[in-house]
Enzyme design. Structure first.
Site, short mmCIF file in Angstrom:
data_model
loop_
_atom_site.label_atom_id
_atom_site.label_comp_id
_atom_site.label_asym_id
_atom_site.label_seq_id
_atom_site.Cartn_x
_atom_site.Cartn_y
_atom_site.Cartn_z
N GLY A 11 0.83 -1.28 0.09
CA GLY A 11 -0.17 -0.06 0.12
C GLY A 11 1.06 1.19 0.14
O GLY A 11 2.18 1.03 0.08
N LEU A 12 0.29 2.36 -0.26
CA LEU A 12 1.01 3.55 -0.25
C LEU A 12 1.50 3.94 1.13
O LEU A 12 1.31 3.29 2.11
CB LEU A 12 0.05 4.81 -0.87
CG LEU A 12 -0.27 4.84 -2.05
CD1 LEU A 12 -1.37 5.60 -2.23
CD2 LEU A 12 0.88 4.67 -3.09
N SER A 13 2.61 4.89 1.23
CA SER A 13 3.10 5.18 2.54
C SER A 13 2.00 5.67 3.43
O SER A 13 1.15 6.44 3.06
CB SER A 13 4.09 6.35 2.17
OG SER A 13 4.85 6.92 3.44
N GLY A 16 -0.34 2.09 6.78
CA GLY A 16 -0.58 1.18 7.94
C GLY A 16 -0.21 -0.23 7.70
O GLY A 16 -0.42 -1.30 8.57
N SER A 85 6.21 -1.27 -2.70
CA SER A 85 6.38 -2.11 -4.01
C SER A 85 5.37 -2.20 -4.75
O SER A 85 4.98 -3.17 -5.22
CB SER A 85 6.92 -3.76 -3.29
OG SER A 85 8.18 -3.52 -2.55
#
Length: 176
Positions: A11-13, A16, A85
């Site tokens: 998931g994006l920065s 969680g 990733s």
């Protein structure tokens, strides 16, 4: 018989990933499963890649993560990796290279991530101090067919996400 598996949380920065990964590893360990948590930020430091955030460097680093996960899984370890990733090349590689692979995508709207911003990535980007941010100036390639998608919004609690992943993982963990 190899009981090693890879649980790839992406998931994006700020989505969680690591918080969820810690809960998963704690749960696995409490259920007598040999498991390890690999965090993308920590791996980046170990591999000495803290200055390389362009697309090619990120893809190459992610493939190195995949190979490490595969090696550990081949030694009967359940690997929980938490990493951005977000490249189709990496997701495809993982499915071809890792026998027992379970992909979790934390789908979190960008406005939620900007509000959380635990590493000040989004605020640094908006000030022009940061480039090569996945989901902003580097396109994110969200998984095409993850095993589990967890929708995380403003009101979503980590316990709710953990409950979803635990339910899905129970079946995956029983596979031989």
């Amino acid at each position: 018989m190899n009981n090693g598996k890879v649980i790839w949380i992406t998931g994006l920065s700020g989505a969680g990933k690591t918080s969820l990964g810690r809960l998963v590893v704690d749960w696995l360990n409490k259920n007598d499963k040999v498991s390890i948590l690999l965090d993308g930020d920590e791996l980046r430091q170990i591999f000495g890649a803290n200055d390389h955030y362009d697309r090619t460097s990120r893809e190459n680093l992610s493939i190195r993560y995949s190979k490490l996960c595969g090696l550990l899984a081949s030694q009967n370890i359940i690997v929980v990796i938490c990493t951005i990733s977000l490249f189709h090349k990496v997701h495809t590689f993982n499915r071809e290279f890792i026998d027992q692979y379970f992909e979790v995508f934390l789908d979190t709207p960008i406005d939620v991530l900007v509000k959380r911003d635990p590493k000040n990535i989004y605020s640094q980007f908006s000030k022009g101090h940061l480039t090569d941010v996945i989901g902003l100036d580097l396109p994110a390639e969200f998984p095409k067919s993850p095993d589990l998608v967890i929708q995380a919004h403003h009101h979503t609690k980590i316990e709710s996400s953990f409950s979803q992943i635990k339910k899905s993982l129970s079946e995956f963990l029983e596979k031989k």
